[in-house]
Design an enzyme around this catalytic site. Structure first.
Site, PDB file in Angstrom:
ATOM      1  N   GLU A  25       0.739  -1.059  -0.043  1.00 19.57           N
ATOM      2  CA  GLU A  25      -0.004   0.007   0.276  1.00 19.57           C
ATOM      3  C   GLU A  25       0.944   1.231  -0.063  1.00 19.57           C
ATOM      4  O   GLU A  25       2.202   1.316   0.190  1.00 19.57           O
ATOM      5  CB  GLU A  25      -0.997  -0.085   1.254  1.00 19.57           C
ATOM      6  CG  GLU A  25      -0.192   0.012   2.576  1.00 19.57           C
ATOM      7  CD  GLU A  25      -0.765   0.648   3.652  1.00 19.57           C
ATOM      8  OE1 GLU A  25      -1.365   1.871   3.753  1.00 19.57           O
ATOM      9  OE2 GLU A  25      -0.971  -0.062   4.825  1.00 19.57           O
ATOM     10  N   ASP A 142     -11.370  -0.484   6.091  1.00 15.89           N
ATOM     11  CA  ASP A 142     -10.556  -1.979   5.734  1.00 15.89           C
ATOM     12  C   ASP A 142     -11.398  -3.028   6.313  1.00 15.89           C
ATOM     13  O   ASP A 142     -11.124  -4.013   5.678  1.00 15.89           O
ATOM     14  CB  ASP A 142      -9.240  -1.638   6.794  1.00 15.89           C
ATOM     15  CG  ASP A 142      -8.212  -0.486   6.228  1.00 15.89           C
ATOM     16  OD1 ASP A 142      -8.621   0.119   5.175  1.00 15.89           O
ATOM     17  OD2 ASP A 142      -7.625  -0.442   6.920  1.00 15.89           O
ATOM     18  N   LYS A 159      -2.990  -2.647  16.388  1.00 16.93           N
ATOM     19  CA  LYS A 159      -2.484  -2.156  17.500  1.00 16.93           C
ATOM     20  C   LYS A 159      -3.281  -1.335  18.740  1.00 16.93           C
ATOM     21  O   LYS A 159      -4.629  -1.142  18.001  1.00 16.93           O
ATOM     22  CB  LYS A 159      -1.453  -1.016  17.027  1.00 16.93           C
ATOM     23  CG  LYS A 159      -1.873   0.165  16.406  1.00 16.93           C
ATOM     24  CD  LYS A 159      -0.892   1.298  15.815  1.00 16.93           C
ATOM     25  CE  LYS A 159      -0.187   0.896  14.529  1.00 16.93           C
ATOM     26  NZ  LYS A 159      -1.177   0.534  13.677  1.00 16.93           N
TER      27      LYS A 159
HETATM   28  N1  PSU Z   1      -1.502   1.512  10.791  1.00 16.95           N
HETATM   29  C1  PSU Z   1      -0.341   1.575  10.678  1.00 16.95           C
HETATM   30  N2  PSU Z   1       0.273   2.602   9.435  1.00 16.95           N
HETATM   31  C2  PSU Z   1      -0.440   2.950   8.610  1.00 16.95           C
HETATM   32  C3  PSU Z   1      -1.837   2.578   8.595  1.00 16.95           C
HETATM   33  C4  PSU Z   1      -2.733   2.219   9.651  1.00 16.95           C
HETATM   34  O1  PSU Z   1       0.358   1.211  11.506  1.00 16.95           O
HETATM   35  O2  PSU Z   1      -0.031   3.555   7.670  1.00 16.95           O
HETATM   36  C5  PSU Z   1      -2.849   3.350   7.478  1.00 16.95           C
HETATM   37  C6  PSU Z   1      -3.268   2.126   6.517  1.00 16.95           C
HETATM   38  O3  PSU Z   1      -3.171   2.743   5.307  1.00 16.95           O
HETATM   39  C7  PSU Z   1      -4.691   1.607   6.909  1.00 16.95           C
HETATM   40  C8  PSU Z   1      -5.194   3.054   7.347  1.00 16.95           C
HETATM   41  O4  PSU Z   1      -5.377   1.154   5.914  1.00 16.95           O
HETATM   42  O5  PSU Z   1      -4.069   3.673   8.178  1.00 16.95           O
HETATM   43  C9  PSU Z   1      -6.201   3.188   8.176  1.00 16.95           C
HETATM   44  O6  PSU Z   1      -6.693   4.324   8.335  1.00 16.95           O
HETATM   45  P1  PSU Z   1      -8.397   4.535   8.673  1.00 16.95           P
HETATM   46  O7  PSU Z   1      -8.243   4.087  10.340  1.00 16.95           O
HETATM   47  O8  PSU Z   1      -8.643   5.988   8.755  1.00 16.95           O
HETATM   48  O9  PSU Z   1      -9.396   3.762   7.989  1.00 16.95           O
END
Ligand code: PSU
Ligand code: MN
Length: 305
Positions: A25, A142, A159
């Site tokens: 990604e 996701d 996490k």
């Molecule tokens: N967790 C990480 N590093 C990241 C992300 C999540 O440790 O870069 C990024 C990933 O691209 C994940 C996104 O899909 O954050 C999730 O964001 P949101 O919670 O806004 O859906």
């Protein structure tokens, strides 16, 4: 849809010749890590995947084109350019229709990987159910993508910026198998343990590939989540990281950080408080996930042949 998609020559050749391909990604590049470590990591991850006998396909959107297989120059551009949009499922049509650039999250990377025919994807962490989601309703897209799109995702667990228990409940409801690689316990990204169990402890890339193959052969659509513990030497102190994350969550709330800003804000805050230790761990766990994803992709390709 394919008319919006560009494959790099390397990725196109690999897919045509039934070679294993691993998707990567770009939100992790543009929003998950600072420059220049983000670019260095993204390029090293690709090298690791090649060393393991698979072909990397870093995914992103450039000038409105969905790209599977960014060049080094494009990775550098995604890493150094300020203000590239973080693009999840809901953002794709706007970005494509307006010829804009976008860094893809786990959800949108799965969508583009699936369009390209790539079945395995390595990342660091997925989004999930955030702490306090019972009032904010902050649940990452996701999880919905894992429910419906046929891509297997290798990550380092969940996490604790997330509510790990609720994230697992959501995945159960949506029928997403949560596998642990050589572990009964779900890893918690920076640490090996979380206090929560995975659904199944898998002891080899081959057994993981067998499960993925069987799921889709049974027309059980959607993803598989493979959780891979951070290598022991890079795992962080549990109590310390818990305190750091709690403080970061309190600060995010008091600043009114919401929506798609939340995850990037928390990651950069955690890095700041740990004076960069969390970044070192984050980089190493991504390398570790890339190795496993490449092995799984190689095994899956053998089954598909
Ligand atoms: N967790 C990480 N590093 C990241 C992300 C999540 O440790 O870069 C990024 C990933 O691209 C994940 C996104 O899909 O954050 C999730 O964001 P949101 O919670 O806004 O859906
Ligand atoms: Mn969110």
């Amino acid at each position: 849809m394919i008319k919006y998609l560009d494959l790099s020559d390397e990725v196109k050749y690999a897919l045509q010749n039934k070679k294993a391909v691993v998707a990567l990604e770009s939100t992790i590049i543009s929003h998950g890590m600072p420059y220049p470590q983000n670019v260095e990591t993204a390029i090293k991850v690709e090298e690791i995947i090649r060393e393991m006998g698979a072909v990397p396909a870093t995914i992103g959107i450039i000038g409105g084109r969905l790209k599977a297989g960014l060049t080094k120059e494009e990775i550098d551009y995604m890493g150094r350019t300020k203000g590239i949009a973080k693009v999840s499922r809901r953002d794709i049509p706007y970005i494509v229709a307006n010829n804009k650039d976008g860094a893809t999250t786990v959800a949108s990377t799965m969508i583009i990987a699936n369009l390209a025919g790539i079945k395995v994807f390595a990342t660091g962490g997925i989004g999930g159910v955030h702490r306090g989601a019972e009032t904010t309703m902050d649940i990452s897209a996701d999880l919905e993508e894992l429910a419906m799109t046929d891509v297997a995702v290798v990550c380092a667990g969940a996490k604790s910026i997330l509510d790990i228990g609720l994230t697992l409940e959501y995945l159960e409801t949506k029928g997403v198998p949560v596998l642990g690689y050589k572990t009964d316990e779900l890893p918690a990204f920076y640490t090996i343990k979380s206090g929560f169990k995975v659904d199944y402890n898998m002891d080899s890339p081959k057994s993981i590939a067998d499960l993925i193959y069987t799921k889709w052969a049974l027309s059980l659509n959607g993803g598989v989540l493979i959780t891979n513990p951070i290598p022991e030497e890079y795992s962080m102190d549990e109590k310390l990281i818990e305190k750091v994350i709690s403080d970061a969550v309190v600060e995010a709330n008091s600043l009114g950080i919401k929506g798609k800003e939340t995850t990037p804000f928390l990651l950069s805050k955690i890095k700041e408080i740990t004076k960069g230790d969390s970044l070192t761990s984050n980089i190493q766990l991504v390398y570790n996930n890339a190795r496993l994803a490449a092995q799984v992709a190689v095994e899956l390709e053998k089954l598909d042949a």
